[in-house]
Design a protein around this motif. Sequence first.
Motif, short mmCIF file in Angstrom:
data_model
loop_
_atom_site.label_atom_id
_atom_site.label_comp_id
_atom_site.label_asym_id
_atom_site.label_seq_id
_atom_site.Cartn_x
_atom_site.Cartn_y
_atom_site.Cartn_z
N SER A 38 27.87 -20.15 -10.56
CA SER A 38 26.50 -19.81 -10.99
C SER A 38 26.06 -18.47 -10.43
CB SER A 38 25.51 -20.92 -10.63
OG SER A 38 25.49 -21.13 -9.24
N SER A 39 26.69 -18.01 -9.35
CA SER A 39 26.39 -16.70 -8.77
C SER A 39 26.96 -15.56 -9.62
CB SER A 39 27.00 -16.61 -7.36
OG SER A 39 28.41 -16.71 -7.44
N GLY A 40 27.83 -15.90 -10.58
CA GLY A 40 28.51 -14.89 -11.38
C GLY A 40 29.88 -14.54 -10.82
N LEU A 41 30.18 -14.99 -9.60
CA LEU A 41 31.48 -14.74 -9.00
C LEU A 41 32.53 -15.67 -9.61
CD1 LEU A 41 30.39 -14.47 -5.25
CD2 LEU A 41 30.99 -12.58 -6.80
N HIS A 42 33.79 -15.28 -9.49
CA HIS A 42 34.91 -16.08 -9.97
C HIS A 42 35.63 -16.67 -8.77
CE1 HIS A 42 35.02 -14.53 -14.22
NE2 HIS A 42 34.16 -13.71 -13.65
N SER A 43 36.22 -17.85 -8.94
CA SER A 43 36.94 -18.50 -7.85
C SER A 43 38.01 -19.44 -8.40
CB SER A 43 35.97 -19.31 -6.97
OG SER A 43 36.65 -19.92 -5.89
N PRO A 44 39.10 -19.63 -7.64
CA PRO A 44 40.10 -20.62 -8.04
C PRO A 44 39.74 -22.03 -7.57
CG PRO A 44 40.87 -19.42 -6.11
CD PRO A 44 39.55 -18.81 -6.52
N VAL A 45 38.61 -22.17 -6.87
CA VAL A 45 38.18 -23.47 -6.32
C VAL A 45 36.75 -23.76 -6.77
CG1 VAL A 45 37.71 -24.76 -4.20
CG2 VAL A 45 39.63 -23.16 -4.28
N TYR A 46 36.52 -24.99 -7.23
CA TYR A 46 35.17 -25.40 -7.59
C TYR A 46 34.88 -26.75 -6.98
CZ TYR A 46 30.90 -26.08 -10.19
OH TYR A 46 29.58 -26.28 -10.50
N LEU A 47 33.70 -26.89 -6.42
CA LEU A 47 33.25 -28.15 -5.82
C LEU A 47 32.13 -28.70 -6.68
CD1 LEU A 47 33.33 -26.56 -2.35
CD2 LEU A 47 34.66 -28.61 -2.91
N GLN A 48 32.39 -29.80 -7.38
CA GLN A 48 31.40 -30.41 -8.28
C GLN A 48 30.70 -31.52 -7.51
OE1 GLN A 48 29.01 -30.61 -10.32
NE2 GLN A 48 30.21 -29.98 -12.08
N CYS A 49 29.69 -31.12 -6.74
CA CYS A 49 29.00 -32.04 -5.85
C CYS A 49 28.35 -33.21 -6.59
CB CYS A 49 27.98 -31.28 -5.02
SG CYS A 49 27.62 -32.09 -3.46
N ALA A 50 27.94 -33.00 -7.82
CA ALA A 50 27.31 -34.09 -8.58
C ALA A 50 28.27 -35.27 -8.73
CB ALA A 50 26.86 -33.59 -9.95
N ARG A 51 29.56 -35.00 -8.84
CA ARG A 51 30.55 -36.09 -8.96
C ARG A 51 30.66 -36.87 -7.65
NH1 ARG A 51 33.28 -37.52 -13.02
NH2 ARG A 51 34.86 -38.39 -11.65
N VAL A 52 30.48 -36.20 -6.54
CA VAL A 52 30.52 -36.87 -5.23
C VAL A 52 29.29 -37.74 -5.05
CG1 VAL A 52 30.43 -36.47 -2.73
CG2 VAL A 52 31.96 -35.12 -4.15
N LEU A 53 28.13 -37.20 -5.43
CA LEU A 53 26.86 -37.87 -5.18
C LEU A 53 26.53 -38.95 -6.21
CD1 LEU A 53 24.85 -34.74 -4.08
CD2 LEU A 53 25.83 -36.51 -2.61
N MET A 54 27.30 -39.03 -7.30
CA MET A 54 27.01 -40.06 -8.30
C MET A 54 27.35 -41.46 -7.79
SD MET A 54 29.96 -39.39 -11.13
CE MET A 54 30.90 -40.86 -11.52
N ASP A 55 28.18 -41.55 -6.77
CA ASP A 55 28.53 -42.83 -6.14
C ASP A 55 27.59 -43.03 -4.95
OD1 ASP A 55 29.58 -44.84 -4.52
OD2 ASP A 55 31.65 -44.24 -4.83
N PRO A 56 26.64 -43.96 -5.05
CA PRO A 56 25.67 -44.14 -3.96
C PRO A 56 26.31 -44.42 -2.60
CG PRO A 56 24.95 -45.33 -5.91
CD PRO A 56 26.35 -44.84 -6.19
N LYS A 57 27.42 -45.13 -2.57
CA LYS A 57 28.06 -45.42 -1.28
C LYS A 57 28.68 -44.15 -0.69
CE LYS A 57 28.85 -50.25 -2.24
NZ LYS A 57 29.78 -51.30 -2.58
N ARG A 58 29.29 -43.34 -1.54
CA ARG A 58 29.86 -42.08 -1.05
C ARG A 58 28.74 -41.14 -0.60
NH1 ARG A 58 33.67 -40.99 -4.82
NH2 ARG A 58 35.30 -41.71 -3.41
N ALA A 59 27.67 -41.06 -1.39
CA ALA A 59 26.53 -40.21 -1.02
C ALA A 59 25.95 -40.67 0.32
CB ALA A 59 25.46 -40.25 -2.10
N ASP A 60 25.85 -41.97 0.50
CA ASP A 60 25.34 -42.52 1.76
C ASP A 60 26.25 -42.11 2.93
OD1 ASP A 60 23.57 -44.42 3.32
OD2 ASP A 60 25.53 -45.40 3.59
#
Length: 194
Positions: free
Chosen positions: A24-46
């Motif tokens: 979203s910064s406009g920069l390019h990277s070979p790594v992406y962290l999709q935090c929404a996928r981590v936080l969609m599991d309430p136990k993992r978010a907890d």
Amino acid sequence: MDQETVLNEFRAAGALLEGHFKLSSGLHSPVYLQCARVLMDPKRADRLCTAFAEKLRATNVSVDLVVSPAMGGVVVGYEVARQLGVPGIFTERVDGEFALRRGFEIPKGANILMMEDIITTGLSSRECIKTITEWGGNVVAAGCLINRSGGRAEVGAPVTALATIDAPTYTADTVPESLRAIPAIKPGSRGLKA
């Protein structure tokens, strides 16, 4: 929770991606962290937010309110606020600038934790902190689950990160040839294609 355990939570959620991403910064990277996928599991978010709250408490910072930038910080900010036993609110963009809406207010002099999901360049964090200070809040700490800048991003407050990695980023004109050979995708909240 150590750094490898945090990263394993991201891997298990399918949230630590490799390829060619336009951030979203406009920069390019070979790594992406999709935090929404981590936080969609309430136990993992907890688990993650409990570990973050414990790490923040160890710094002896006193927090009255958690404020997060929308969109990425909303869930993590809420969960960290819950863990800390304080209210949590969020800023959102209005005409390109972060603002408080929905009747949210920041009491003058309140000690604020600005909570993000991921810090890359620190731009969203700085913009959120600017809004907080304009309301008279005292930003005592900035937090994130993962600081992907290797700890180099300056946000205007001391940063507590559950994990810190050094994920490479490139401007459009400095993307390595090996990465250029892969079509760039933009999987975040601001678009799907580069």
